[in-house]
Design a protein around this motif. Sequence first.
Motif, PDB file in Angstrom:
ATOM      1  N   UNK A  81     -25.319 -42.810 -13.464  1.00 33.31           N
ATOM      2  CA  UNK A  81     -26.980 -43.720 -12.216  1.00 33.31           C
ATOM      3  C   UNK A  81     -28.110 -42.907 -11.445  1.00 33.31           C
ATOM      4  N   UNK A  82     -29.164 -43.092 -10.929  1.00 33.37           N
ATOM      5  CA  UNK A  82     -30.330 -42.575 -10.186  1.00 33.37           C
ATOM      6  C   UNK A  82     -30.121 -43.560  -9.106  1.00 33.37           C
ATOM      7  N   UNK A  83     -29.859 -42.858  -8.342  1.00 34.91           N
ATOM      8  CA  UNK A  83     -30.319 -43.172  -6.801  1.00 34.91           C
ATOM      9  C   UNK A  83     -29.833 -42.681  -5.563  1.00 34.91           C
ATOM     10  N   UNK A  84     -30.992 -43.696  -4.409  1.00 36.05           N
ATOM     11  CA  UNK A  84     -30.771 -42.687  -3.162  1.00 36.05           C
ATOM     12  C   UNK A  84     -29.716 -43.374  -2.553  1.00 36.05           C
ATOM     13  N   UNK A  85     -29.205 -42.819  -1.207  1.00 38.85           N
ATOM     14  CA  UNK A  85     -27.765 -43.498  -0.373  1.00 38.85           C
ATOM     15  C   UNK A  85     -28.727 -43.756   0.484  1.00 38.85           C
ATOM     16  N   UNK A  86     -28.410 -44.902   1.648  1.00 40.26           N
ATOM     17  CA  UNK A  86     -28.335 -45.215   3.000  1.00 40.26           C
ATOM     18  C   UNK A  86     -27.054 -45.548   3.548  1.00 40.26           C
ATOM     19  N   UNK A  87     -27.070 -45.261   4.585  1.00 44.11           N
ATOM     20  CA  UNK A  87     -25.874 -46.444   6.011  1.00 44.11           C
ATOM     21  C   UNK A  87     -26.982 -46.481   7.270  1.00 44.11           C
ATOM     22  N   UNK A  88     -26.437 -47.419   8.045  1.00 47.10           N
ATOM     23  CA  UNK A  88     -26.709 -47.989   9.463  1.00 47.10           C
ATOM     24  C   UNK A  88     -26.210 -47.443  10.385  1.00 47.10           C
ATOM     25  N   UNK A  89     -26.282 -47.054  11.252  1.00 44.45           N
ATOM     26  CA  UNK A  89     -26.308 -47.679  12.460  1.00 44.45           C
ATOM     27  C   UNK A  89     -26.368 -46.444  13.511  1.00 44.45           C
TER      28      UNK A  89
END
Length: 175
Positions: A19-27
Amino acid sequence: MTPDLVGSSDFRAEAGSRATLSLETYGDSWSPASDEDPRQPVVALPGSAVEPTELLLTGIVLPFLRSCPLGGWVLEVDDVPIHVGTSHPDSPPDAGGWVRFRGRVSVADGYVEDEVQAALQRPTARSWLVRSIVRLKPSTGGRRRIFRPETVPSIKRTTDASSYLLDLCAPASPV
């Protein structure tokens, strides 16, 4: 992975496939990591103070080459850029610095990927091997909403508000 990403963006994945994807997070939970070995990302260990769905990461802060309307900053961990959204627009660490960050990492929505790639002026998407998928199907337990984990072969559109946990294997080079 949140149900809105599966529903609105039509994200799909299948166990055993890429699966082709980018990652993110929050904080805003970061600290300098000057005495860390920059080649070794740090992940959560059993018994640590990190929640089961959070990761403890060490990486380098990448500079935006142009303004990013989403704000935040990008942490690169082992050649994987992760967009970090924050509640304080003026609090990102200095670009080029090594930091330690704790948070839940998720798949970035398409518009987040587009904006971050444009601001970085480099790709953030990677091709990951999806080793397994766990569907967190919501159900009611008395007055509380609970989620039943269920291993599934793929992510498909559902009529409920299921979330998904993905077990991903190290990505290939940028897409």
